[in-house]
Structures are given as C-alpha cells and as structure tokens.
Design a protein around this motif. Structure first.
Motif, PDB file in Angstrom:
ATOM      1  N   LEU A   1      -0.987   5.807  -8.333  1.00 19.27           N
ATOM      2  CA  LEU A   1      -0.657   4.471  -7.781  1.00 19.27           C
ATOM      3  C   LEU A   1      -0.685   4.457  -6.251  1.00 19.27           C
ATOM      4  CD1 LEU A   1       2.293   3.067  -9.931  1.00 19.27           C
ATOM      5  CD2 LEU A   1      -0.154   2.833 -10.259  1.00 19.27           C
ATOM      6  N   ILE A   2      -0.893   5.644  -5.645  1.00 14.32           N
ATOM      7  CA  ILE A   2      -0.855   5.716  -4.175  1.00 14.32           C
ATOM      8  C   ILE A   2      -2.151   5.156  -3.588  1.00 14.32           C
ATOM      9  CG2 ILE A   2      -0.646   7.257  -2.172  1.00 14.32           C
ATOM     10  CD1 ILE A   2       1.036   9.119  -3.890  1.00 14.32           C
ATOM     11  N   PRO A   3      -2.030   4.183  -2.688  1.00 19.18           N
ATOM     12  CA  PRO A   3      -3.235   3.615  -2.089  1.00 19.18           C
ATOM     13  C   PRO A   3      -3.945   4.643  -1.206  1.00 19.18           C
ATOM     14  CG  PRO A   3      -1.262   2.306  -1.533  1.00 19.18           C
ATOM     15  CD  PRO A   3      -0.797   3.558  -2.158  1.00 19.18           C
ATOM     16  N   GLU A   4      -5.188   4.346  -0.937  1.00 17.25           N
ATOM     17  CA  GLU A   4      -6.028   5.137  -0.038  1.00 17.25           C
ATOM     18  C   GLU A   4      -5.290   5.477   1.271  1.00 17.25           C
ATOM     19  OE1 GLU A   4      -9.271   5.437  -1.254  1.00 17.25           O
ATOM     20  OE2 GLU A   4      -9.733   6.695   0.480  1.00 17.25           O
ATOM     21  N   LEU A   5      -4.635   4.445   1.821  1.00 18.19           N
ATOM     22  CA  LEU A   5      -3.968   4.615   3.120  1.00 18.19           C
ATOM     23  C   LEU A   5      -2.546   5.170   2.998  1.00 18.19           C
ATOM     24  CD1 LEU A   5      -5.117   1.295   4.813  1.00 18.19           C
ATOM     25  CD2 LEU A   5      -5.829   3.629   5.404  1.00 18.19           C
TER      26      LEU A   5
ATOM     27  N   LEU B   1       1.948  -0.161  -3.291  1.00 19.84           N
ATOM     28  CA  LEU B   1       1.122   0.591  -4.230  1.00 19.84           C
ATOM     29  C   LEU B   1      -0.324   0.134  -4.130  1.00 19.84           C
ATOM     30  CD1 LEU B   1       3.455   0.092  -7.343  1.00 19.84           C
ATOM     31  CD2 LEU B   1       3.432   2.069  -5.807  1.00 19.84           C
ATOM     32  N   LYS B   2      -1.203   0.912  -4.776  1.00 21.57           N
ATOM     33  CA  LYS B   2      -2.621   0.569  -4.846  1.00 21.57           C
ATOM     34  C   LYS B   2      -2.783  -0.767  -5.578  1.00 21.57           C
ATOM     35  CE  LYS B   2      -5.735   2.991  -7.354  1.00 21.57           C
ATOM     36  NZ  LYS B   2      -6.283   4.269  -7.829  1.00 21.57           N
ATOM     37  N   TYR B   3      -3.822  -1.501  -5.213  1.00 24.93           N
ATOM     38  CA  TYR B   3      -4.102  -2.739  -5.931  1.00 24.93           C
ATOM     39  C   TYR B   3      -5.145  -2.506  -7.024  1.00 24.93           C
ATOM     40  CZ  TYR B   3      -6.200  -7.191  -7.042  1.00 24.93           C
ATOM     41  OH  TYR B   3      -6.705  -8.259  -7.733  1.00 24.93           O
ATOM     42  N   SER B   4      -4.854  -3.005  -8.227  1.00 21.11           N
ATOM     43  CA  SER B   4      -5.910  -3.101  -9.257  1.00 21.11           C
ATOM     44  C   SER B   4      -5.449  -4.143 -10.265  1.00 21.11           C
ATOM     45  CB  SER B   4      -6.148  -1.751  -9.948  1.00 21.11           C
ATOM     46  OG  SER B   4      -5.113  -1.481 -10.869  1.00 21.11           O
ATOM     47  N   GLU B   5      -6.392  -4.701 -10.967  1.00 22.61           N
ATOM     48  CA  GLU B   5      -6.063  -5.690 -12.005  1.00 22.61           C
ATOM     49  C   GLU B   5      -5.134  -5.061 -13.038  1.00 22.61           C
ATOM     50  OE1 GLU B   5      -6.430  -8.773 -12.425  1.00 22.61           O
ATOM     51  OE2 GLU B   5      -7.626  -9.132 -10.622  1.00 22.61           O
ATOM     52  N   GLU B   6      -5.409  -3.775 -13.327  1.00 24.89           N
ATOM     53  CA  GLU B   6      -4.635  -3.067 -14.354  1.00 24.89           C
ATOM     54  C   GLU B   6      -3.162  -2.912 -13.919  1.00 24.89           C
ATOM     55  OE1 GLU B   6      -6.100   0.834 -15.012  1.00 24.89           O
ATOM     56  OE2 GLU B   6      -5.032   1.031 -16.930  1.00 24.89           O
TER      57      GLU B   6
ATOM     58  N   GLY C   1      -8.880  -7.736   2.934  1.00 22.35           N
ATOM     59  CA  GLY C   1      -9.763  -8.507   3.806  1.00 22.35           C
ATOM     60  C   GLY C   1     -10.738  -7.529   4.424  1.00 22.35           C
ATOM     61  N   VAL C   2     -11.442  -7.992   5.449  1.00 26.38           N
ATOM     62  CA  VAL C   2     -12.431  -7.110   6.079  1.00 26.38           C
ATOM     63  C   VAL C   2     -11.706  -5.898   6.654  1.00 26.38           C
ATOM     64  CG1 VAL C   2     -14.280  -6.941   7.793  1.00 26.38           C
ATOM     65  CG2 VAL C   2     -13.777  -9.144   6.689  1.00 26.38           C
ATOM     66  N   GLY C   3     -12.022  -4.730   6.139  1.00 28.75           N
ATOM     67  CA  GLY C   3     -11.411  -3.493   6.619  1.00 28.75           C
ATOM     68  C   GLY C   3      -9.939  -3.346   6.244  1.00 28.75           C
ATOM     69  N   LYS C   4      -9.456  -4.200   5.336  1.00 28.17           N
ATOM     70  CA  LYS C   4      -8.034  -4.124   4.948  1.00 28.17           C
ATOM     71  C   LYS C   4      -7.934  -3.796   3.467  1.00 28.17           C
ATOM     72  CE  LYS C   4      -6.259  -5.946   8.832  1.00 28.17           C
ATOM     73  NZ  LYS C   4      -5.307  -5.276   9.705  1.00 28.17           N
ATOM     74  N   GLU C   5      -7.254  -2.734   3.160  1.00 29.75           N
ATOM     75  CA  GLU C   5      -7.106  -2.329   1.761  1.00 29.75           C
ATOM     76  C   GLU C   5      -6.200  -3.310   1.019  1.00 29.75           C
ATOM     77  OE1 GLU C   5      -5.499   1.598   1.303  1.00 29.75           O
ATOM     78  OE2 GLU C   5      -5.866   1.626  -0.850  1.00 29.75           O
ATOM     79  N   PRO C   6      -6.631  -3.751  -0.183  1.00 29.08           N
ATOM     80  CA  PRO C   6      -5.727  -4.619  -0.960  1.00 29.08           C
ATOM     81  C   PRO C   6      -4.488  -3.825  -1.380  1.00 29.08           C
ATOM     82  CG  PRO C   6      -7.660  -4.035  -2.265  1.00 29.08           C
ATOM     83  CD  PRO C   6      -7.893  -3.483  -0.895  1.00 29.08           C
ATOM     84  N   MET C   7      -3.391  -4.513  -1.610  1.00 28.58           N
ATOM     85  CA  MET C   7      -2.127  -3.798  -1.826  1.00 28.58           C
ATOM     86  C   MET C   7      -1.186  -4.575  -2.754  1.00 28.58           C
ATOM     87  SD  MET C   7      -1.524  -0.937  -0.079  1.00 28.58           S
ATOM     88  CE  MET C   7      -1.930  -0.978   1.655  1.00 28.58           C
ATOM     89  N   VAL C   8      -0.417  -3.829  -3.519  1.00 27.83           N
ATOM     90  CA  VAL C   8       0.634  -4.400  -4.364  1.00 27.83           C
ATOM     91  C   VAL C   8       1.957  -3.875  -3.835  1.00 27.83           C
ATOM     92  CG1 VAL C   8       1.670  -4.340  -6.684  1.00 27.83           C
ATOM     93  CG2 VAL C   8      -0.799  -4.548  -6.444  1.00 27.83           C
ATOM     94  N   ARG C   9       2.950  -4.746  -3.711  1.00 27.87           N
ATOM     95  CA  ARG C   9       4.277  -4.257  -3.267  1.00 27.87           C
ATOM     96  C   ARG C   9       5.326  -4.655  -4.293  1.00 27.87           C
ATOM     97  NH1 ARG C   9       0.861  -7.130  -0.208  1.00 27.87           N
ATOM     98  NH2 ARG C   9      -0.026  -5.842   1.436  1.00 27.87           N
ATOM     99  N   LEU C  10       6.169  -3.698  -4.619  1.00 27.44           N
ATOM    100  CA  LEU C  10       7.289  -4.005  -5.512  1.00 27.44           C
ATOM    101  C   LEU C  10       8.526  -4.198  -4.655  1.00 27.44           C
ATOM    102  CD1 LEU C  10       7.003  -1.221  -8.276  1.00 27.44           C
ATOM    103  CD2 LEU C  10       5.841  -3.435  -8.189  1.00 27.44           C
TER     104      LEU C  10
END
Ligand SMILES: Cc1ncc(COP(=O)(O)O)c(N)n1
Length: 447
Positions: free
Chosen positions: A294-298, A363-368, A418-427
């Motif tokens: 679940l850890i994002p790239e960044l 956390l990382k973003y995904s549909e799942e 967005g451009v150059g911005k990693e999508p993200m989920v926050r709890l």
C-alpha cells in the motif's frame, strides 16, 4: 529503607485572595506551583466574587482566620518561601507581617492593589501598612509599573521612572525589586540595592489573556527561589513562564481572559502521547508484510496531532516517511513533531472541522484500494488537483475542499494526481495506531 526522592520537594505558600472566575489569586498561584513541581499551600485572605469583567464583591476574612491557616500549615510542614497577593485590609497586612516574622518565611510580595478588569483589592488605609510593615520583611517584591508608581509615589511611564521607583521601594528595606512588564518595551527590571545594580530581562509583548499574570509571575518567582535558582535565573524563568501562559490563555468569559499556567504541562503530556501513538503505529505497519504493497512510490507517512493543534509543529509523524524497500516496510527516520507536511496538512484541515479527527496516513492510489475502503464501510470523498489555485498548499486546500463538498470529514480523501503528481489515498481517524490497524486490514483485502 530508601528515602522517597520526592521528600525533597519544596513546599511553598501563597497568602492571597480567591477569584471565583479561576483566573487570578490562589487559583493562578496553585496552578503555577503545580507547573513548577513544588507543593503549594494556601492561606486565603479574602473571597472575591469575580469574573473576567471585574470584581463584584469581596468578603475579607477575619485576620485570625488568616493567621490560623498559616499556623496550621507552618506547624506541620517546612515552608521556607511564601508569597503574598491580595491582602485586602490593614488588619490582614499586620497579621501577615506577624506570621512572616514568627515562622521566618522568605517572602515574595506581589503588591496587589486593584484588579486588571476593575475593582479595588486593597483598602486605601492598608497601603501605608503594606509599605511600612510588610515590605521591609520581604526578599523580593514584584510590582508592575503602576503598582511601582503607587508604592514609590511617582508616576512610572518610562524605563528611567521604573529605575527611580525601584530605588525608592528598595529604600524601604527590600532586598530586591522587580518592576515587571508594562513599561514601554515589556522588559522586566531587577534592582538589587546591596550591589546597587540594575538587570534588565528583555521581552516582547505577546497577545493573549493577561488576567492573573501578576499572580502567576510572583508565584513562579517563589517556586524558582524555593528550588534554589538565583534571583536572575528565577526572574528569567518566571518571565518565560508568564509569556507562554498568556499565549495559551483560553477564551473564557467576556472580559480579560485568564492566563493558563498549566497549558504547557498538559500540552507536553499530549505531545508525549502523540509520539507514543505514532511509534506504536509504525511498529504495527512494519510488522505486517502485507502493508508494504500500500506504500506509494513517494513513500507514506502516518501522523497524529495534539488536541488544539495550531500548525505543523503540533503534528507528530515519521521523519523522512515510511518507504518500501526490498518489499518491506521501512520507516526512514524517527518519530518527531513538524516533520511531515503532507499528512499534517490533511490532519489540520480535518481537525478544524471535527476536532476528534487527529490522525492520517497516506497510501497508494488504486481502484482496488478504493473498493476495499468502500467494503470496510468508510466514507469516501475526493478532490481534483486540476482545480487547485496557484500557490495553495495542496493538502490544506484539497482536504478543505473535499470536506466542504462532502459536508463533513470522510474516512478517506483521495485524488487522482496531476502532472508529475502521484495520485494518493489518505485515511483519517482519531488515533495513529488505530489507523495503522485499519491500513493493515485494508492491505489484507488487496491482492
Ligand atoms: C483575588 C485576586 N488576586 C489578584 C488579582 C489581580 O490580578 P489581575 O490584575 O490580573 O486582575 C485579582 N484580580 N484577584
């Protein structure tokens, strides 16, 4: 048998009035004593019906009642340092002078004459008794500029006036005079007649409620002197203490707000609890191999704010964040305050809307992942980075927008990047370790 280390705790006394509004007098004194870790005792001179708007009525105690309280304490406990505040009447001043001599008390006098919000606290005829009979017995007196002027019989408007007044007061037989704040530049002036020296403790004006600040200052002086700090060290500590107590004043009442002598002590405890909770959260995450996916790239971070958090400095998180390294969860640095912008921005925005929400993790973003959040029954809302105004801080802006749109604080705030911005989920949640458990539960639902 080993001796209790607390047996050496100094015991001090305040001889002062009570303020029903809880801001000044013995309320301020005992809170201040507690904050300095000394044991405070009290002899009440007068019961005032008072609030933040002024003194409505005073009920002075019989001098014998004041004497009896001092006797009761001094016959049982070893008191070296005491302070006086509101002394109300000439008879009480005389009785206090008698008791100070009898018990050999080292005395700090806060020459209380009137309440800041209005109302006399010392009868006119008592002033000369205070000057002639009590002041000569004290080690230190802590008048503000206007009190110094009244005691010295000259107006105190400048620093030079304060020096002149301090000399005149010292001539009454006082060992040290400290004229506090109020004159020109908010610095305090110490005068020691034995060496004929002036010491200036500089300061700046701070905003906040000041009701009870004089009581708090003299109580802090008393506590520090009882702890055997030098006069100058005590004066520095007392000044710093009053400044932070003014800054933490709570907006109670409609008049002059009271200082908050225990604000920092409670805040320090909350800081400790927040650090411990984030540490616990990091252990939970690091112990769960599934979480790494679940850890994002960044990298991710988990943060927890203290109650009443004002800025990033009030949010604990992991320095450098938590990264995925060789498939494992790795915290980069230690848990500390002011080390995360991202989760702190989310927390501060949520917290303004719902004060019990004090923790967040990204956390990382995904549909799942979003689907798994939905499965867990979490409320979900999102913002669009494309709509972000220039120069806005993304997390503050994005979270605030989402909360506005959602009509409250959701359990999940996401964005699709967005451009150059990693999508993200926050709890979001009430505590960091609870949130870490939720994140682990979530990771177990993901392939
Ligand atoms: C019982 C009591 N003692 C002292 C003060 C002075 O404090 P302040 O000048 O801040 O009102 C007060 N108002 N009431």
């Amino acid at each position: 048998m080993t001796e209790n280390p607390l047996a050496k705790t100094p015991i001090v006394m305040t001889i002062a009035g009570s303020d029903s509004g809880g801001g000044a007098g013995i309320a301020a004194d005992l809170k201040t004593f507690a904050a300095f870790g000394v044991h405070g005792t009290c002899a009440i001179t007068s019961v005032t019906a008072q609030n933040t708007r002024g003194v409505l009525e005073t009920f002075d105690l019989a001098p014998g009642a004041v004497a009896s309280q001092i006797e009761a304490v001094c016959s049982d406990m070893k008191i070296e340092w005491a302070k006086t505040g509101m002394l109300a009447s000439a008879e009480i001043v005389k009785e206090v002078a008698k008791q100070v001599k009898k018990h050999g008390l080292s005395l700090v006098i806060d020459p209380v004459i009137a309440a800041e919000a209005g109302g006399d606290l010392l009868r006119k005829e008592a002033l000369s008794v205070l000057i002639e009979e009590l002041l000569p017995l004290c080690k230190v007196t802590t008048p503000n500029a206007s009190e110094a002027g009244i005691l010295a019989g000259i107006p105190v408007k400048t620093f030079e006036d304060a020096k002149l007044a301090a000399r005149k007061i010292a001539d009454l037989g006082v060992e040290a005079v400290i004229v506090t704040g109020g004159h020109l530049d908010a610095s305090d002036l110490i005068y020691e007649p034995a060496s004929d020296t002036f010491t200036r403790i500089s300061g700046t004006f701070v905003s906040g409620g000041t009701h009870g600040s004089g009581c708090t200052y003299s109580a802090a002086m008393t506590a520090c002197l009882a702890r055997e700090d030098s006069l100058e060290t005590s004066a520095k500590k007392a000044k710093d203490f009053v400044v932070q107590a003014i800054q933490r004043s709570m907006p109670v009442g409609r008049g002059v707000g009271p200082v908050n002598p225990l604000g920092k002590t409670l805040e320090d405890k909350e800081r400790y609890l927040a650090l411990e909770d984030v540490k616990e959260a990091v252990l939970i995450l690091a112990d769960s191999p599934e979480f790494a996916k679940l850890i994002p790239e960044l990298g991710c971070n988990i943060g927890m704010a203290i109650p009443g958090a004002r800025n990033y400095e009030d949010v604990a998180a992991v320095e450098g964040g938590i990264v995925r390294y060789r498939g494992r969860t790795k915290p980069v640095g230690c848990v500390d305050f002011g080390v995360s912008r991202h989760v702190a921005g989310v927390i501060l925005a949520a917290f303004r809307e719902k004060p019990e929400i004090r923790a967040a993790i990204n956390l990382k973003y995904s549909e799942e992942i979003l689907a798994a959040c939905r499965d867990l029954g979490l409320g979900i809302s999102s913002f669009d980075r494309v709509k972000e105004p220039e120069r806005a801080r993304t997390m503050d802006w994005g979270s605030s927008e989402t909360i506005k749109e959602y009509g409250g604080v959701p359990g999940v705030i996401y964005d699709e990047g967005g451009v150059g911005k990693e999508p993200m989920v926050r709890l979001l949640g009430t505590g960091a370790s609870e949130l870490a458990k939720l994140a682990v539960e979530l990771s177990r639902k993901i392939e």
